[in-house]
Design a protein around this motif. Structure first.
Motif, mmCIF file in Angstrom:
data_model
loop_
_atom_site.group_PDB
_atom_site.id
_atom_site.type_symbol
_atom_site.label_atom_id
_atom_site.label_comp_id
_atom_site.label_asym_id
_atom_site.label_seq_id
_atom_site.Cartn_x
_atom_site.Cartn_y
_atom_site.Cartn_z
ATOM 1 N N GLU A 212 0.789 -1.206 -0.102
ATOM 2 C CA GLU A 212 -0.033 0.077 0.078
ATOM 3 C C GLU A 212 0.683 1.051 -0.018
ATOM 4 N N GLN A 213 2.068 1.215 0.615
ATOM 5 C CA GLN A 213 2.794 2.192 0.613
ATOM 6 C C GLN A 213 3.494 2.802 -0.823
ATOM 7 N N LEU A 214 3.288 1.705 -1.669
ATOM 8 C CA LEU A 214 3.609 1.825 -3.126
ATOM 9 C C LEU A 214 2.919 2.641 -3.973
ATOM 10 N N MET A 215 1.563 2.940 -3.370
ATOM 11 C CA MET A 215 0.575 3.743 -4.325
ATOM 12 C C MET A 215 1.362 4.947 -4.722
ATOM 13 N N PRO A 216 1.100 5.417 -6.060
ATOM 14 C CA PRO A 216 1.712 6.627 -6.383
ATOM 15 C C PRO A 216 1.163 8.105 -5.740
ATOM 16 N N TRP A 217 -0.213 7.988 -5.247
ATOM 17 C CA TRP A 217 -0.763 9.186 -4.537
ATOM 18 C C TRP A 217 -0.022 9.509 -3.159
ATOM 19 N N LEU A 218 0.771 8.598 -2.604
ATOM 20 C CA LEU A 218 1.547 8.749 -1.357
ATOM 21 C C LEU A 218 2.617 9.538 -1.363
ATOM 22 N N GLU A 219 2.805 10.305 -0.461
ATOM 23 C CA GLU A 219 4.098 11.160 -0.367
ATOM 24 C C GLU A 219 5.310 10.334 -0.399
ATOM 25 N N PHE A 220 5.164 9.367 0.365
ATOM 26 C CA PHE A 220 6.466 8.389 0.432
ATOM 27 C C PHE A 220 6.997 7.790 -0.566
ATOM 28 N N MET A 221 5.842 7.451 -1.753
ATOM 29 C CA MET A 221 6.206 6.905 -3.050
ATOM 30 C C MET A 221 6.816 8.176 -3.918
ATOM 31 N N GLN A 222 6.164 9.318 -3.790
ATOM 32 C CA GLN A 222 6.605 10.388 -4.514
ATOM 33 C C GLN A 222 8.206 10.893 -4.106
ATOM 34 N N SER A 223 8.359 10.783 -2.668
ATOM 35 C CA SER A 223 9.838 10.867 -2.503
ATOM 36 C C SER A 223 10.784 10.063 -2.884
ATOM 37 N N THR A 224 10.287 8.794 -2.620
ATOM 38 C CA THR A 224 11.320 7.620 -3.129
ATOM 39 C C THR A 224 11.564 7.542 -4.700
ATOM 40 N N LEU A 225 10.460 8.245 -5.268
ATOM 41 C CA LEU A 225 10.748 7.997 -7.052
ATOM 42 C C LEU A 225 11.904 9.368 -7.169
ATOM 43 N N SER A 226 11.743 10.225 -6.305
ATOM 44 C CA SER A 226 12.798 11.483 -6.651
ATOM 45 C C SER A 226 14.146 11.009 -6.240
ATOM 46 N N ALA A 227 14.190 10.588 -5.138
ATOM 47 C CA ALA A 227 15.505 9.909 -4.389
ATOM 48 C C ALA A 227 16.173 8.807 -5.491
ATOM 49 N N LEU A 228 15.374 7.960 -5.783
ATOM 50 C CA LEU A 228 16.087 6.780 -6.505
ATOM 51 C C LEU A 228 16.395 7.116 -7.861
ATOM 52 N N HIS A 229 15.874 8.246 -8.636
ATOM 53 C CA HIS A 229 15.924 8.409 -9.951
ATOM 54 C C HIS A 229 17.114 9.512 -10.148
ATOM 55 N N SER A 230 17.082 10.083 -8.872
ATOM 56 C CA SER A 230 18.349 11.213 -8.931
ATOM 57 C C SER A 230 19.592 10.459 -8.969
ATOM 58 N N SER A 231 19.625 9.374 -8.520
ATOM 59 C CA SER A 231 21.155 8.536 -8.561
ATOM 60 C C SER A 231 20.956 7.640 -9.462
ATOM 61 N N ASP A 232 19.815 7.256 -9.676
ATOM 62 C CA ASP A 232 19.621 6.120 -10.793
ATOM 63 C C ASP A 232 20.464 5.020 -10.825
ATOM 64 N N THR A 233 20.568 4.376 -9.602
ATOM 65 C CA THR A 233 21.357 3.180 -9.177
ATOM 66 C C THR A 233 20.456 1.977 -8.639
ATOM 67 N N PRO A 234 19.960 1.135 -9.176
ATOM 68 C CA PRO A 234 19.206 0.042 -8.587
ATOM 69 C C PRO A 234 19.791 -0.670 -7.490
ATOM 70 N N ALA A 235 21.025 -1.093 -7.584
ATOM 71 C CA ALA A 235 21.573 -1.752 -6.571
ATOM 72 C C ALA A 235 21.617 -0.815 -5.064
ATOM 73 N N ALA A 236 22.104 0.472 -5.273
ATOM 74 C CA ALA A 236 22.069 1.306 -4.064
ATOM 75 C C ALA A 236 20.614 1.574 -3.605
ATOM 76 N N SER A 237 19.809 1.370 -4.355
ATOM 77 C CA SER A 237 18.404 1.692 -4.265
ATOM 78 C C SER A 237 17.732 0.601 -3.372
#
Length: 80
Positions: free
Chosen positions: A50-75
């Motif tokens: 449920e935390q992975l739903m796109p309308w939640l702030e957690f998911m939106q901040s996770t998207l920003s953090a993960l794709h700024s580094s774009d490193t799946p292993a580190a993610s």
């Protein structure tokens, strides 16, 4: 009985359209799901999905953090 391909397509389209409806780029959302879900323990804690739903702030901040580094292993390491 539904054909498996039709069910899988409906699931994929649903994820894509939900991301679009929440102002999230669908490719980035799907990529993030494919990074986070294998690293999670959703079998023991299915509510974490449920935390992975796109309308939640957690998911939106996770998207920003993960794709700024774009490193799946580190993610994967940062979510455990």
């Amino acid at each position: 009985m539904r054909p498996a391909g039709a069910h899988a397509s409906a699931c994929a389209y649903s994820l894509i359209e939900t991301a679009k409806a929440n102002g999230i780029e669908p490719y980035a959302y799907l990529k993030t799901l494919l990074i986070l879900i294998p690293c999670s323990d959703y079998c023991k804690n299915p509510t974490m999905l449920e935390q992975l739903m796109p309308w939640l702030e957690f998911m939106q901040s996770t998207l920003s953090a993960l794709h700024s580094s774009d490193t799946p292993a580190a993610s994967c390491q940062s979510t455990s």
